[in-house]
Design a protein around this motif. Structure first.
Motif, short mmCIF file in Angstrom:
data_model
loop_
_atom_site.label_atom_id
_atom_site.label_comp_id
_atom_site.label_asym_id
_atom_site.label_seq_id
_atom_site.Cartn_x
_atom_site.Cartn_y
_atom_site.Cartn_z
N PHE A 3 -58.47 43.89 74.77
CA PHE A 3 -58.77 43.63 73.37
C PHE A 3 -57.58 44.13 72.55
N ARG A 4 -56.70 43.21 72.22
CA ARG A 4 -55.53 43.67 71.48
C ARG A 4 -55.46 42.94 70.15
N MET A 146 -53.15 33.42 65.10
CA MET A 146 -53.16 34.08 63.78
C MET A 146 -54.36 33.59 62.96
N LEU A 147 -54.99 34.53 62.27
CA LEU A 147 -56.07 34.20 61.35
C LEU A 147 -56.02 35.15 60.17
N GLU A 157 -65.88 35.25 66.16
CA GLU A 157 -66.69 35.38 67.39
C GLU A 157 -66.08 34.54 68.52
N THR A 158 -65.68 33.32 68.18
CA THR A 158 -65.10 32.44 69.21
C THR A 158 -63.79 33.02 69.71
N LEU A 159 -63.00 33.55 68.78
CA LEU A 159 -61.72 34.15 69.20
C LEU A 159 -61.95 35.42 70.02
N LEU A 170 -54.85 38.58 68.94
CA LEU A 170 -55.07 38.11 67.58
C LEU A 170 -54.12 38.78 66.60
N VAL A 171 -53.55 37.99 65.72
CA VAL A 171 -52.72 38.52 64.63
C VAL A 171 -53.53 38.28 63.36
#
Ligand SMILES: Cc1ncc(COP(=O)(O)O)c(C=O)c1O
Length: 448
Positions: A3-4, A146-147, A157-159, A170-171
């Motif tokens: 989980f990063r 990125m979000l 949730e999907t990510l 995730l960024v």
């Protein structure tokens, strides 16, 4: 499981907005006469329209159109007539007629959002479209997505699922409230892309949910194109019906929108638009984006894959032309958007002045959905007010909390919806009742 998360905070702390709405509210142009806006046959916008053309219960004041929308009676009637046709001759419906109607819906919608009909398919909702996209793109360990921190829960949730199953990173570009202007967001996106030019997928909302704001999608996409080779996915769940959408001009890779929120279509009606380059239908390559359900239809091209996803009721898909006809009956987008934006501005101005608070997002960055800070930070009191308004006064509103970038404190806000069946008096009633119920709660709990 890896989980990063890479968090990019927007450097600029929000300055205090001089006026309650960051300057936008002062330019409102109050509606003094409801009949300034009326339908083709002379029904005035507001309560008369609601009584004659909507299905909401008598006495109910819906200040939360944004969550689930509501379908006008003529559109519901059209859907029911398709339902009867389906039940009268099921095989004819499922093998022939339905496919004609869905193509008519796709064509009408494609015209409405300025897209080619070959690039647009119907899906049940924004969640289904986003899942199709994100679960079809080939992403592997270490790939960056990125979000913005304003992304809807379904997206995160999907990510998160992809973080745990595929090991993506995730960024997250943090958007701080109260928001001053779109430069704040653009600065964060620029910083994220500069630090991570290898981002594979960038996800933006055209209009975010809570708090609600129009995100500068065109400008953010231009930054993505300039600084990376990332795909761009736009969650337009709230955009159709609230914003003019020009998909040919937007230059994104995937766009999805709900028709059941603001376009007046029945629930379960949404669309996915995909650039030709991303519509892989070659049998030998990975098919992307794949519908969330793979059916028995045997059709493998982009349009065919989405047209039929197993036996279910598809009548909502066939009613897009009826929803658009209802919009025309109201005077088209010019009348609907003119009325709802003015009502939103009037209501926001009235509430911030009555409550002595401010807007979370300036008016020039919102459309029909707007967020006003509540005059309380007591979670229990606010919950009491919400449930009492719902059960005793038949007024429904939603609220949420965020941390103010200005003070570092938790603030509560309500996200309200302007709609053609509402009038300023609805917001006035709500605005007066809320402080009264907060006091009522304090009095009840004073000696506890
Ligand atoms: C920004 C945004 N995206 C996606 C969704 C999901 O829409 P649906 O429930 O129709 O899938 C919502 C729902 O409110 C939303 O606000």
């Amino acid at each position: 499981m890896v989980f990063r998360y890479l968090l990019v905070a927007i450097g600029v702390l929000c300055a205090a907005t001089g006026s309650p709405a960051g300057g936008g509210v002062g330019s409102s142009n109050p509606i003094h006469n409801q009949c300034e806006y009326s339908s083709g046959d002379g029904i005035c916008f507001g309560h008369e329209l609601r009584r004659k053309k909507f299905l909401m219960a008598d006495g109910f004041t819906n200040l939360n159109h944004g969550s689930f929308g509501t379908v006008p009676a003529p559109v519901a009637d059209q859907q029911y007539s398709y339902f009867l046709e389906q039940e009268a001759y099921p095989d004819t419906w499922f093998r022939v007629n339905y496919f004609t109607y869905i193509d008519e819906s796709r064509s009408a919608l494609a015209k409405y959002v300025n897209a080619s009909v070959e690039d647009l398919v119907l899906v049940e909702n924004a969640s289904s479209a986003m899942n199709s996209i994100l679960r079809s793109i080939a992403l592997s360990r270490g790939d960056k997505v990125m979000l913005l921190s304003t992304a809807y829960g379904m997206v995160t949730e999907t990510l998160d699922w992809l973080v745990s199953t595929a090991g993506i990173e995730l960024v997250i570009v943090n958007v701080e409230f109260p928001l001053v202007d779109e430069e704040q967001i653009l600065g964060g996106v620029r910083a994220a892309l500069t630090a991570n030019p290898d981002i594979k997928v960038s996800i933006f909302s055209h209009i975010s949910s809570m708090p609600s704001l129009i995100e500068p999608v065109k400008e953010m996409t231009a930054l993505v194109r300039e600084l990376s080779s990332s795909l761009v996915v736009v969650d337009g769940a709230h955009a159709p019906g609230q914003l003019d959408i020009d998909l040919n001009a937007l230059q994104v890779d995937f766009y999805l929108g709900n028709c059941h929120k603001w376009l007046y279509a029945p629930k379960g009606t949404a669309f996915l638009w995909t650039t030709r380059r991303q519509q892989q239908s070659d049998e030998s390559s990975q098919r992307s984006p794949e519908p969330t359900v793979i059916s028995s239809s045997g059709k493998h091209d982009y349009i065919g894959r989405y047209a039929y996803t197993g036996t279910r009721d598809y009548t909502h898909f066939t009613t897009v032309p009826a929803a658009l006809a209802f919009r025309d009956y109201l005077g088209g987008d010019a009348a609907i958007m003119g009325y709802c934006r003015r009502l939103a501005a009037d209501a926001a101005e009235m509430l911030v002045s009555q409550w002595g608070t401010s807007m979370l997002v300036p008016l020039d960055m919102v459309s029909f959905l707007f967020s006003v800070i509540l005059p309380s930070t007591d979670a229990d009191a606010i919950a009491y007010v919400q449930s009492t308004m719902d059960s005793e006064y038949l007024i429904y509103f939603v609220y949420d909390k965020t941390v103010s970038a200005k003070t570092g404190e938790t603030i509560f806000f309500t996200r309200l919806s302007a709609q053609v069946y509402l009038e300023l008096s609805d917001f006035e009633r709500f605005g007066a009742l809320l402080p009264k119920l907060l006091l009522e709660y304090s009095a009840k709990h004073a000696h506890v």
